[in-house]
Design an enzyme around this catalytic site. Structure first.
Site, PDB file in Angstrom:
ATOM      1  N   GLU A  34     -38.568  38.034  16.328  1.00 40.42           N
ATOM      2  CA  GLU A  34     -37.234  37.743  15.793  1.00 40.42           C
ATOM      3  C   GLU A  34     -36.523  39.077  15.658  1.00 40.42           C
ATOM      4  O   GLU A  34     -36.904  39.921  14.852  1.00 40.42           O
ATOM      5  CB  GLU A  34     -37.321  37.032  14.448  1.00 40.42           C
ATOM      6  CG  GLU A  34     -35.985  36.425  14.045  1.00 40.42           C
ATOM      7  CD  GLU A  34     -35.453  36.995  12.754  1.00 40.42           C
ATOM      8  OE1 GLU A  34     -34.421  37.700  12.811  1.00 40.42           O
ATOM      9  OE2 GLU A  34     -36.061  36.746  11.705  1.00 40.42           O
ATOM     10  N   CYS A  37     -30.565  39.746   9.180  1.00 36.70           N
ATOM     11  CA  CYS A  37     -30.478  39.523  10.625  1.00 36.70           C
ATOM     12  C   CYS A  37     -29.489  38.422  10.965  1.00 36.70           C
ATOM     13  O   CYS A  37     -28.862  38.447  12.021  1.00 36.70           O
ATOM     14  CB  CYS A  37     -31.854  39.189  11.180  1.00 36.70           C
ATOM     15  SG  CYS A  37     -32.638  37.758  10.385  1.00 36.70           S
TER      16      CYS A  37
END
Length: 487
Positions: free
Chosen positions: A253, A287
């Site tokens: 990720e 993020c």
């Protein structure tokens, strides 16, 4: 309750808490006050190898235990996390600069992930029977633990982004070697290790190695023992991991550049609230952050006024203060990176309509910034990871979609509209792993597929998807009668 949680100046390596042997020591500091929280002798390659070898030895016995026994350990860990919630929240404030609300959000997620993992422990039991084209042939497909899982986690949501891999990997019968970020070694690794130790996890199944990337980073990935590498962090580092991992399975990720699109029929108040939260939660160090707010021209001018006024009302300062919404950036390097991008954006033609100088004892509290620009200025073209929002005018829906997709990233996104069917059609055309309708870009559910497209990563965390990441399939066939071979 047994007091296992003092000190944090050693790490669990191969079943023993001790200092690393690299000969280097790193201070863990509070990003707001600058106070030294602990000093940890860093791990070297020998420590890493010892951790991997112990995990390799311990894993088969753990996998062979009844799923109910593994589930009981993980469920107990969830109970301990809940019982020690305030203690861990205090560590998140002091080590990661998390405000109270931000810390509560993370611990809620971490608890949900752990509880779900306990319910997934039996996913490696039994088999799937399928037919065969050959007479007398029975096919079975068994799901097995992958083996040893390497977990490399970041500093921004350290508990959650470590534990969303550690909990399911252990529940499914794997062993784990965890490398937390150097800025958050306690919340990203050591506290969790104490939790699992107290829960009854056998020694050697979870090692935490704390050391510099230059010292153990490459070896963490290239070592022959781990079968899966789970990494959360920047895209450049993720690409480097992919280049070094060989044939290991990867769950990555990576970075994001989240667009939140406000269509011409959106509810302005809801859109402002969603964009504000997405842009400034945890100082924008997320993020999934709303890096770009793309607003239809029909609403743009009014939206800019509302959003800027709301951002100006966010209180920045001490994360221990319940009224604080924006705390310190994690370190001085991150602060300088954010400010450099703001400066470049202004030089490229963006208008800074809200800003301010850093404050606080360490000078790492940056107040909320709002810029007006297009998709090419630095704060829109790049992931900022700071309390910065860039507002972009779009002529219409089609241009808004083009702008949203005009990035190498594809993690989280959002669209605001009063017409849910219209929003759904728009969401299907966004090139991202996640799109939220009439909500912020920053959202996570433990049981749903979490991950990105393009340069935002590969693989999925959450629910049954994470089970696929940390298990493998073994096809076993049984020939029940004689077979005629086609020579």
């Amino acid at each position: 309750m047994v007091d296992r949680y003092s000190g944090f100046d050693t790490m669990p390596i191969a079943g023993e808490w001790r200092g690393g042997t690299s000969g280097k020591t790193r201070a863990d500091t509070d990003p707001y006050t600058g106070d030294v929280l602990t000093e940890i002798p860093q791990a070297g390659k020998d420590d890493l190898d010892r951790a991997y070898r112990a995990a390799e030895r311990a894993q088969p016995g753990w996998a062979a235990r009844p799923a109910a026994e593994r589930a009981a350990v993980i469920a107990r860990a969830a109970e301990i996390l809940a019982a020690r919630r305030e203690e861990l929240a205090d560590w998140l404030r002091r080590e990661a600069g998390a405000t109270r609300g931000r810390a509560a959000m993370e611990l809620e997620l971490a608890g949900a992930v752990t509880a779900l993992a306990a319910r997934q422990a039996d996913r490696t039991e039994g088999w799937t029977r399928t037919g065969s084209d050959l007479p007398g042939k029975e096919n079975r497909v068994y799901r097995r633990p992958a083996g040893v899982v390497a977990v490399i986690s970041p500093w921004n949501f350290p508990v959650q982004l470590s534990n969303r891999s550690v909990a399911p990997a252990l529940a499914l019968g794997n062993a784990v070697v965890l490398k937390p970020a150097g800025d958050t070694p306690v919340t990203g690794g050591l506290f969790l290790a104490k939790v699992y130790e107290e829960a009854g996890l056998p020694p050697g199944l979870l090692s935490v190695v704390i050391g510099g990337g230059g010292e153990i980073g490459d070896a963490m990935v290239a070592h022959p023992v781990p079968r899966v590498v789970s990494f959360t962090g920047s895209t450049p580092v993720g690409k480097g991991i992919a280049a070094r991992a060989g044939l290991k399975r990867l769950a990555l990720e990576l970075g994001g550049n989240g667009p939140l699109v406000v269509l011409d029929d959106a509810d302005p108040d809801r859109a402002v609230d969603a964009a504000l939260f997405g842009s400034y939660l945890h100082q924008g160090q997320v993020c999934m952050a709303t890096n770009r707010v793309i607003v239809d021209a029909a609403l743009y001018d009014a939206f800019v006024k509302r959003f800027t006024a709301a951002a100006a009302g966010l209180r920045d300062g001490d994360p221990a203060d319940p009224e604080t919404r924006i705390g310190p950036l994690i370190n001085s390097g991150q602060l300088e990176s954010v400010r450099e991008k703001i400066g470049r954006a202004v030089a490229e033609g963006a208008e800074l309509v809200l800003g301010g100088e850093p404050t606080g004892p360490t000078g790492q509290v940056l107040p909320p910034h709002v810029l007006l620009g297009d998709n090419t200025v630095a704060t829109a073209a790049e992931e900022v990871f700071g309390p910065v929002a860039t507002l972009i005018r779009a002529a219409d829906e089609e241009e808004a979609l083009r702008i949203a997709n005009d990035t190498e990233y594809g993690l989280s996104s959002a669209v605001c509209t009063r017409d849910e069917e219209r929003g759904l059609r728009f969401a299907h055309r966004v090139r991202a792993g996640m799109t939220h309708l009439n909500d912020t870009t920053v959202h996570d559910d433990a049981h749903i597929a979490f991950g990105g497209e393009k340069d935002s990563g590969i693989g999925r965390f959450g629910g049954d998807w994470v089970v696929d990441e940390f298990t493998t399939h073994h096809w076993v066939s049984i020939q029940h009668g004689p077979r005629e071979y086609p020579y």
